[in-house]
Design an enzyme around this catalytic site. Structure first.
Site, mmCIF file in Angstrom:
data_model
loop_
_atom_site.group_PDB
_atom_site.id
_atom_site.type_symbol
_atom_site.label_atom_id
_atom_site.label_comp_id
_atom_site.label_asym_id
_atom_site.label_seq_id
_atom_site.Cartn_x
_atom_site.Cartn_y
_atom_site.Cartn_z
ATOM 1 C CD1 TRP A 474 -2.172 -12.114 1.470
ATOM 2 C CD2 TRP A 474 -4.248 -10.331 1.844
ATOM 3 N NE1 TRP A 474 -3.326 -12.619 2.497
ATOM 4 C CE2 TRP A 474 -4.297 -11.671 2.302
ATOM 5 C CE3 TRP A 474 -4.907 -9.853 1.901
ATOM 6 C CZ2 TRP A 474 -5.856 -12.490 3.106
ATOM 7 C CZ3 TRP A 474 -6.727 -10.457 2.607
ATOM 8 C CH2 TRP A 474 -6.621 -10.998 2.995
ATOM 9 C CG ASP A 475 3.987 -9.287 3.949
ATOM 10 O OD1 ASP A 475 4.524 -10.938 2.865
ATOM 11 O OD2 ASP A 475 4.925 -8.741 4.461
ATOM 12 C CG ASP A 545 11.150 -9.463 1.473
ATOM 13 O OD1 ASP A 545 10.411 -8.933 1.196
ATOM 14 O OD2 ASP A 545 11.129 -9.889 2.865
HETATM 15 C C1 GLA Z 1 8.447 -9.123 4.793
HETATM 16 C C2 GLA Z 1 8.429 -8.109 3.328
HETATM 17 C C3 GLA Z 1 8.341 -6.936 3.134
HETATM 18 C C4 GLA Z 1 7.748 -6.521 4.772
HETATM 19 C C5 GLA Z 1 8.064 -7.231 6.222
HETATM 20 C C6 GLA Z 1 7.572 -6.519 7.164
HETATM 21 O O1 GLA Z 1 9.181 -9.159 4.724
HETATM 22 O O2 GLA Z 1 8.813 -9.162 2.134
HETATM 23 O O3 GLA Z 1 8.687 -6.553 2.560
HETATM 24 O O4 GLA Z 1 6.775 -5.660 3.977
HETATM 25 O O5 GLA Z 1 7.499 -8.020 6.028
HETATM 26 O O6 GLA Z 1 7.574 -6.813 8.284
#
Ligand code: GLA
Length: 724
Positions: A474-475, A545
């Site tokens: 879930w981002d 990230d």
């Molecule tokens: C964010 C997340 C990444 C990836 C990208 C996809 O940056 O942290 O891990 O899922 O979105 O767009």
């Protein structure tokens, strides 16, 4: 456990090793007598009576030398003779802002009540709660301080409830979740800070007269700070010294302060950020603050972390996965980004299965017309063309390879180029008449709007009902600007940031209740919303990230100050690393990613046979030790100041197995490696270390042999087992 002393005027809240004591003065002011190592006592009122008095401060209630500003208070309000930072600021319809709270009564009960609409830690045996009621008779207002003692966990939680018994609205401009005054100021303040890709670096700095303030105005707890603040003994290190800490169970804007006054007293607070916040409290209504977790350690940062870790694993995370070891996953994001088709995904899945991985996670780009960041958020329908058939077929084929299937979503967002936005342009956070700003080409949906909440619950439920999805990532990839809601009246616009979080919690509550078997991992561009509020619903978080093994050292070490290793998503990625271009060995990448919940995020089809063999061995090894890492106890072995070397160990629940890891960042010419002394073993027991058998006392006082690094970024790992 609660003990009532001094004729029921002193409340001694006790957990295993900690006491928190409140005392009601004859004037009805409630004071904080003590917080720290557990006390034995029959009376504690004298502590307050003994406090010396200073000059140039008003007397309270006309009593000579009774100066509120010099007393450690449990609920300081604005407008009285304490001119430090208040914990509660209210505005009444007559324009007045003075609140004068006096003790009314208390209530004790076993168990704990759920805070309406908020994540609440309730799942433990033997919890006892004390509620202390204060009232302002002029404004007919009740304020309830709620403390719960989790005896075995050494944890105390606190929240505050404000109830309006008058016939008129009251505006809450500020109400904290916890406020504690100390009669000293000789502390360091400890907190986590950073940025996207550099989250959760531990900071420690001395306090001095004035106010240290840490906050988020981003709509999420944020990459730059965490809803955590601690006051520490100036000598505190990993294993010694005392630390007082507050961690707020909340995912939105917060503020934490440590204010040192002119007489060297310290006020520590944490709560919803009063910035851009105001809440209209209607007659007969109550406002519930999110709760805070209060943890005290008298044995340094390691003990603080262990207390948080166990408490969060066993009591905070409500997921059915909370205490189950987690699958080793492969995520396709850094392997393919948006550029994939069915054949590519299946080839990656096949390699992953060959290497022993257990869960395939399909990241961004599987839905709508999404080929880059410019479109389709909000249209959560699989792109059959890109997936070479239906999502169900893809899942079926991946499952046939022996892997479970997981999916990425970013439900709180919408792309301007999406069917959802075209149908509901008024669903975004914006101020009508102004052009809303894009970030990563997307808008934020107004989760304060019940129609948006319902939509998300029904769309995602349909997806989870239809497909065999074992895991959801879930981002949340942008912060909130253009703060304005189409569904709130003008007088309620400043409620948006808190209502957004309440809306999010409502959606998460519905989905996690409906799909208890799904493993949810939260993410906000990495660790941009890594907080106890999210952990309550989602028992793991994508830590950052930044997947570079070396950059991850301070990030994971800092995160582990509060959050349990089982909650930290840590992936081995490709070299040169995509964020910093660094080249590290597969070994070191593995050692660092094994600090938490291991996954892989690289194109496995591009590995050499030798690298693939290493990955296979890593996965097999991790499966053997993951229970130690995920359910054991973490002990950091190096001080954070020593940024060239990081070492940490995990002790299994039964204290028979230990995983020790060491990474040296840069190699140094002409140095002699020192030995690595361990912590947490049994002095008298014997342990197998490679070929050798050593006693716990040897391992803790002489230590393990460190190899001389022949290159930068070298790592070592040992698995140590107790012998009979
Ligand atoms: C964010 C997340 C990444 C990836 C990208 C996809 O940056 O942290 O891990 O899922 O979105 O767009």
């Amino acid at each position: 456990m609660l003990e009532l002393l001094d004729n029921q005027r002193t409340f001694h809240i006790q957990v295993k090793h900690t006491s928190l004591v409140l005392h009601v003065l004859p004037t009805g002011h409630v004071t904080i007598v003590y917080w720290g190592k557990r006390l034995e006592s029959k009376s504690l009122a004298y502590v307050i009576q003994d406090i010396g008095r200073a000059s140039y401060i008003s007397d309270t209630d006309g009593i000579k030398d009774f100066k509120l500003e010099q007393l450690p208070q449990a609920m300081p309000t604005f407008g009285n003779s304490d001119l430090r930072t208040p914990a509660l600021e209210l505005e009444y319809t007559d324009g007045s802002r003075i609140t004068n709270l006096r003790y009314k009564e208390f209530k004790v009960y076993s168990g704990k009540e759920h805070l309406p609409g908020l994540p609440t830690i309730t799942s433990a045996e033997g919890v006892e709660t004390v509620e202390i009621l204060l009232e302002d008779c002029v404004q007919q207002l009740i304020v309830k301080l709620v403390f719960s003692a989790f005896y075995d966990y050494d944890a105390i939680t606190q929240s505050i409830v404000v109830t309006n018994l008058s016939e008129k609205n009251v505006t809450i401009e500020k109400v904290v979740s916890s406020t504690i005054d100390f009669l000293e100021a000789d502390y360091d303040v400890c907190y986590l800070s950073g940025a996207w890709g550099r989250e959760a670096h531990r900071q420690v700095r001395p306090l001095s007269q004035g106010t240290f303030l840490l906050d988020s105005k981003r709509g999420a707890s944020g990459h730059g700070q965490n809803p955590f603040i601690a006051l520490a003994d100036k000598q505190a290190n990993e294993n010694n010294g005392f630390i007082y800490s507050m961690n707020m169970v909340y995912s939105g804007n917060f503020q934490a302060i440590a204010e040192v006054d002119m007489h060297q007293n310290t006020r520590m607070q944490i709560g919803i950020n009063p910035f851009d916040f105001a809440w209209q409290l209607a007659p007969q209504h109550s406002f519930y603050t999110p709760e805070t977790v209060l943890i005290y350690s008298d044995q340094g940062y390691n003990q603080l972390s262990s207390t948080y870790h166990r408490f969060y694993r066993e009591c905070l995370m409500k997921s059915s996965h909370a205490e189950k070891v987690r699958p080793v996953l492969i995520n396709n994001w850094e392997a393919t980004y948006f550029d994939f088709d069915k054949a590519k995904l299946l080839s990656l899945a096949k390699e992953a299965a060959d290497c022993g991985m257990e869960l395939f996670v399909l990241d961004d780009g599987w839905f709508g017309n999404r080929a880059d960041t410019t479109t389709s958020l909000g249209d959560w329908r699989p792109n059959h063309q890109k997936l070479g058939g239906s999502l169900s077929e893809l899942i079926e084929e991946i499952q046939q390879l022996g892997l479970q299937f997981g999916l990425w979503v970013e439900p709180e967002m919408v792309s301007p180029n999406s069917d959802l936005y075209r149908a509901h342009p008024d669903w975004i956070i914006q101020v009508v008449g102004r052009k809303p700003q894009l970030a990563r080409n997307q808008y934020v949906l107004d989760l304060a709007n019940p129609a948006v909440q319902d939509y998300l619950i029904s769309e995602l439920s349909a997806l989870l009902e239809k497909e065999k999805i074992a895991y959801i990532k879930w981002d949340m990839n942008r912060n909130i600007t253009d703060s304005g809601s189409n569904c709130l009246a003008a007088a309620k616009q400043k409620e948006l940031s808190h209502r957004y979080v309440l809306g999010l919690y409502h959606v998460l509550e519905a989905l996690t209740e409906k799909f208890p078997e799904v493993l949810f991992e939260s993410c906000a561009g990495g660790g941009g919303r890594y907080d106890p509020g999210m952990l309550y619903y989602m028992p793991q978080t994508w830590t950052s990230d930044d997947t570079d093994a070396i950059e991850r050292l301070p990030i994971q070490s800092g995160t582990s100050l509060i959050y349990p290793p089982i909650s930290m998503g840590c992936h081995v990625s490709a070299v040169p690393n995509h964020q910093v271009g660094r080249i590290t060995s597969m070994d070191t990448r593995g050692i660092v990613a094994m600090q938490g919940n291991l996954g892989y995020e690289l194109d496995l089809t591009q590995l050499t046979a030798e690298e693939k063999q290493l990955v296979k061995e890593q996965v097999a090894h991790y499966k053997e030790i993951r229970e130690i890492v995920q359910l054991g106890q973490l002990i950091r072995l190096t001080e954070v100041e020593n940024q060239n070397q990081y070492a940490w160990l995990y002790r299994s629940k039964d204290a028979t197995s230990f995983l020790v890891s060491f990474v040296q960042v840069l190699a140094k010419a002409n140095t002699v490696p020192k030995r690595l002394k361990l912590t947490g073993l049994d002095d008298k027991a014997y342990y197998q270390v490679g070929e050798r058998i050593c006693s716990g006392s040897e391992l803790m006082n002489i230590g393990l042999k460190l190899e001389k690094p022949t290159a930068d970024y070298a790592g070592q790992q040992w698995l140590i087992k107790k012998v009979n």
